[in-house]
Design a protein around this motif. Sequence first.
Motif, PDB file in Angstrom:
ATOM      1  N   GLN A  24     -18.442  -3.350  -0.856  1.00 20.95           N
ATOM      2  CA  GLN A  24     -18.595  -4.504   0.319  1.00 20.95           C
ATOM      3  C   GLN A  24     -18.436  -3.622   1.682  1.00 20.95           C
ATOM      4  OE1 GLN A  24     -15.758  -7.401  -0.692  1.00 20.95           O
ATOM      5  NE2 GLN A  24     -17.456  -8.881  -0.667  1.00 20.95           N
ATOM      6  N   LEU A  42     -22.059  -7.665  -5.198  1.00 19.97           N
ATOM      7  CA  LEU A  42     -20.912  -7.358  -3.893  1.00 19.97           C
ATOM      8  C   LEU A  42     -21.960  -6.682  -2.933  1.00 19.97           C
ATOM      9  CD1 LEU A  42     -17.498  -6.386  -5.618  1.00 19.97           C
ATOM     10  CD2 LEU A  42     -18.346  -8.548  -4.267  1.00 19.97           C
ATOM     11  N   ALA A  75      -9.042  -3.411   2.425  1.00 15.43           N
ATOM     12  CA  ALA A  75      -8.623  -4.705   2.568  1.00 15.43           C
ATOM     13  C   ALA A  75      -9.923  -5.261   1.319  1.00 15.43           C
ATOM     14  CB  ALA A  75      -8.855  -5.534   3.495  1.00 15.43           C
ATOM     15  N   LYS A  76     -11.086  -4.311   1.509  1.00 16.16           N
ATOM     16  CA  LYS A  76     -12.268  -4.892   0.515  1.00 16.16           C
ATOM     17  C   LYS A  76     -12.685  -3.718  -0.143  1.00 16.16           C
ATOM     18  CE  LYS A  76     -13.829  -8.982   2.869  1.00 16.16           C
ATOM     19  NZ  LYS A  76     -14.398  -9.255   4.273  1.00 16.16           N
ATOM     20  N   PRO A  77     -13.285  -4.006  -1.226  1.00 16.95           N
ATOM     21  CA  PRO A  77     -13.925  -2.797  -2.107  1.00 16.95           C
ATOM     22  C   PRO A  77     -15.232  -2.028  -1.351  1.00 16.95           C
ATOM     23  CG  PRO A  77     -14.533  -4.996  -3.100  1.00 16.95           C
ATOM     24  CD  PRO A  77     -13.594  -5.304  -2.015  1.00 16.95           C
ATOM     25  N   PHE A 108     -15.872  -0.786 -15.184  1.00 12.35           N
ATOM     26  CA  PHE A 108     -16.131  -1.670 -14.217  1.00 12.35           C
ATOM     27  C   PHE A 108     -17.407  -2.168 -14.638  1.00 12.35           C
ATOM     28  CE2 PHE A 108     -16.944  -3.974 -10.224  1.00 12.35           C
ATOM     29  CZ  PHE A 108     -15.882  -4.718 -10.140  1.00 12.35           C
ATOM     30  N   ASP A 121      12.939   2.311  -4.704  1.00  5.68           N
ATOM     31  CA  ASP A 121      12.739   3.602  -5.865  1.00  5.68           C
ATOM     32  C   ASP A 121      13.850   4.560  -5.436  1.00  5.68           C
ATOM     33  OD1 ASP A 121      11.743   5.242  -4.044  1.00  5.68           O
ATOM     34  OD2 ASP A 121       9.836   5.092  -5.202  1.00  5.68           O
ATOM     35  N   SER A 146       6.034   7.329  -4.420  1.00  4.75           N
ATOM     36  CA  SER A 146       6.265   7.072  -5.785  1.00  4.75           C
ATOM     37  C   SER A 146       5.404   8.289  -6.479  1.00  4.75           C
ATOM     38  CB  SER A 146       5.748   5.905  -6.286  1.00  4.75           C
ATOM     39  OG  SER A 146       4.604   5.637  -5.824  1.00  4.75           O
ATOM     40  N   ARG A 181       2.655   2.257  -9.524  1.00 10.95           N
ATOM     41  CA  ARG A 181       2.779   2.563  -8.014  1.00 10.95           C
ATOM     42  C   ARG A 181       1.443   3.435  -7.555  1.00 10.95           C
ATOM     43  NH1 ARG A 181       8.397   2.936  -7.456  1.00 10.95           N
ATOM     44  NH2 ARG A 181       7.685   2.825  -5.210  1.00 10.95           N
ATOM     45  N   GLY A 182       1.780   3.529  -6.363  1.00 13.72           N
ATOM     46  CA  GLY A 182       0.700   4.319  -5.737  1.00 13.72           C
ATOM     47  C   GLY A 182      -0.568   3.566  -5.366  1.00 13.72           C
ATOM     48  N   ALA A 183      -1.492   4.344  -4.417  1.00 15.32           N
ATOM     49  CA  ALA A 183      -2.473   3.652  -3.721  1.00 15.32           C
ATOM     50  C   ALA A 183      -3.795   3.858  -4.919  1.00 15.32           C
ATOM     51  CB  ALA A 183      -2.958   4.103  -2.279  1.00 15.32           C
ATOM     52  N   GLU A 222      -7.531 -11.878   2.178  1.00 16.94           N
ATOM     53  CA  GLU A 222      -7.930 -11.170   1.236  1.00 16.94           C
ATOM     54  C   GLU A 222      -8.108 -11.732  -0.191  1.00 16.94           C
ATOM     55  OE1 GLU A 222      -6.121  -7.441  -0.225  1.00 16.94           O
ATOM     56  OE2 GLU A 222      -5.715  -7.246   1.913  1.00 16.94           O
ATOM     57  N   GLN A 270       0.059  11.030  -0.323  1.00 16.38           N
ATOM     58  CA  GLN A 270       0.109   9.947   0.446  1.00 16.38           C
ATOM     59  C   GLN A 270       1.357   9.111   0.197  1.00 16.38           C
ATOM     60  OE1 GLN A 270      -3.644   8.191   2.065  1.00 16.38           O
ATOM     61  NE2 GLN A 270      -4.328   8.762  -0.071  1.00 16.38           N
ATOM     62  N   CYS A 271       1.517   8.910  -1.211  1.00 12.39           N
ATOM     63  CA  CYS A 271       2.562   7.686  -1.583  1.00 12.39           C
ATOM     64  C   CYS A 271       3.786   8.539  -2.261  1.00 12.39           C
ATOM     65  CB  CYS A 271       1.761   6.995  -2.776  1.00 12.39           C
ATOM     66  SG  CYS A 271       0.067   6.379  -2.447  1.00 12.39           S
ATOM     67  N   ASP A 291       0.809  -1.131  -0.049  1.00 11.65           N
ATOM     68  CA  ASP A 291      -0.048  -0.122  -0.116  1.00 11.65           C
ATOM     69  C   ASP A 291       0.929   1.020  -0.031  1.00 11.65           C
ATOM     70  OD1 ASP A 291      -1.604   2.030   0.519  1.00 11.65           O
ATOM     71  OD2 ASP A 291      -2.977   1.340   1.940  1.00 11.65           O
ATOM     72  N   GLY A 292       1.159   1.917  -1.379  1.00  8.72           N
ATOM     73  CA  GLY A 292       1.984   3.056  -1.463  1.00  8.72           C
ATOM     74  C   GLY A 292       1.751   4.040  -0.427  1.00  8.72           C
ATOM     75  N   SER A 293       0.613   4.365  -0.075  1.00  5.96           N
ATOM     76  CA  SER A 293      -0.087   5.266   0.787  1.00  5.96           C
ATOM     77  C   SER A 293       0.507   5.060   2.342  1.00  5.96           C
ATOM     78  CB  SER A 293      -1.399   5.585   0.947  1.00  5.96           C
ATOM     79  OG  SER A 293      -2.049   4.485   1.474  1.00  5.96           O
ATOM     80  N   ARG A 347      -6.642   2.307   0.396  1.00  3.29           N
ATOM     81  CA  ARG A 347      -6.698   1.026  -0.094  1.00  3.29           C
ATOM     82  C   ARG A 347      -6.998   0.130   0.912  1.00  3.29           C
ATOM     83  NH1 ARG A 347      -1.939  -1.662  -3.223  1.00  3.29           N
ATOM     84  NH2 ARG A 347      -2.399  -3.299  -1.817  1.00  3.29           N
TER      85      ARG A 347
END
Lengths: 89, 454
Positions: free
Chosen positions: B215, B95, B210-212, B87, A34, B364, B402-404, A87, B361-362, A13-15, B208
């Motif tokens: 759900q 779901l 664990a579940k979409p 999607f 990186d 990259s 990369r990234g969330a 998961e 947040q990320c 999780d990049g965040s 990110r």
Amino acid sequence: MRGDPDTIRLTVDGSKCDGHGICALIIPERISLDAWGFADVESEPIEDPRTLARAKRAVNACPVRALTLAGPVAVRLGRGAAALPKERV
Amino acid sequence: MSAVEIVDKPVLRDRDTSMVLDETPLFGVAGSPGTRLLAGPAQSMGAESLDSHVRRLGAVDTIRTTPQALRDTVRASGLMGRGGAGFPTATKFDLAASAPGTPIVVVNASEGEPASAKDRTLLELRPHLILDGADLAAAAVGANEIVIYLHRAHLRSNAALEQALAERRGAKMDTAHIRLIDAPARYVAGETSAVVSYLGGHGAIPRRGAKPAAQVGIANRPTVVNNAETLAHLALVARFGASWFAQVGTPEAPGSTLITLAGSVVSPGQVVEVLGPVTIGQVLERVGGLDAVPRAILLGGYAGTWIDGETAWRTPLDRHGLKAHGMSLGCGLVAVLHDEVCGLAETARLVAWLAGESSGQCGSCVFGLPVLSGFIDDIIAGRSRRGDVRRLREHAASVRGRGACGHPTGVVTLVESALETFTPELARHLRGEVCESHDGLDHFPLPLSPKPRP
Ligand SMILES: Cc1cc2nc3c(=O)[nH]c(=O)nc-3n(C[C@H](O)[C@H](O)[C@H](O)COP(=O)(O)O)c2cc1C
Ligand code: SF4
Ligand code: SF4
């Protein structure tokens, strides 16, 4: 949401990743750092049991729990925590 | 898919309304024969009233179906999300319907893509179609609450929406509880997990889980986030069925699609409904008013793909076919580069802005995108050599994936497609040339001037 539920993949999780870099020392074949030291994870399915063992160690070692093993595995977290939720989606 | 044969039928042109007088129109604007979402009154008539909507299509609460039957119809229709990712809508519904908790439906009408206008235009012209779709989505998953996520700044569409809600209350039509929420004016605020985070009382930043979200979403309740256009399609699918829906479009990407024309066209922001196999060139000629092939177009959004004009001209506007060629229809943006603007300079503007839109947040994304932006700025300033372009490509490849959220990957796509499309321009800049000032020319719109890089 992606992937076949029967495969095991290591993801980051990049965040959450703070660039501590420990993971890349443990499993260099799957994680490189990186230019700024953040984890770049190769998320192809893991088949080799030794790679899987290292992936579990990396998940446990990450200080901010940024790494996840997704698939039909239960990973014991360090520091006495419970098993990670499976998961599958 | 490139093998699609375009039958060029004679079509009368009138840029605003009723331009397609063909038996099987391939595209049209509001009120054009053959259109679906845009069928009904002409664009100049503004919002369609509830009376007119019900006379034309029947009231949504007279549709007799069960949640399961409705979800099955959606599954059979092959409806895919129109927010960018394509999607399958039925998967999201299934779901949410099977997850614990009472679901919430979110109508994503925030349209954070600066040059896109399809969602706000649809809301402005056919508010009842979107509201019907929201009611039906709520019925399909058993939700008791609907949130309409929009921008306060979209005054015309919000006025139409409020009028439409008042009409429905007057007709005692309201089903689920509806709230209107103003989205923060940030590019990533419309991404599903950012929407859920914001509506849950946190920042509008991607997460990110664990579940979409379907759900586990807002307050851990199943949350269906759908693009406004997707829900408008649902309103028609529920009335006319799955096979009717698939009579237009392609088997892999059924149904019609809204696109927005932007940049160097006669009326930037014009929304067109694509109904059949039509090339980008045909739409640009007939609705965009172009009489020559442009240097290039940007497809799918600012984090989209540059395509050189000649190629674009004969490329079919088909979501699936484009994907097979490594391009994405994304949110349906077709932005034409001004003939006197250097595509690399335009790219540099967009990348600088997009880099500033990171949610921070990320690593990259936070560090990677400003570096990408710096590389392009150096190129257009005539400061780069071949080796720098190689380093730029390597850096771009290291940021991809990369990234969330999908933000950094989108920016990489923009940059890589620019390097591929604008090769003569690149060669000039590598010889040290600098573009003449572009001041006063039609740039692509940006909500704010690019933020300074950290
Ligand atoms: C950076 C980013 C920004 C997005 N902004 C929007 C937006 O403004 N509106 C929208 O409908 N979808 C947006 N999306 C797509 C949504 O994440 C999501 O796919 C969509 O709202 C879901 O609806 P759909 O399945 O009906 O397409 C964005 C995605 C990303 C990665
Ligand atoms: S150990 Fe964790 S925080 Fe450190 S680089 Fe690896 S994923 Fe990132
Ligand atoms: S990739 Fe960028 S925009 Fe997306 S969550 Fe991470 S920092 Fe935010």
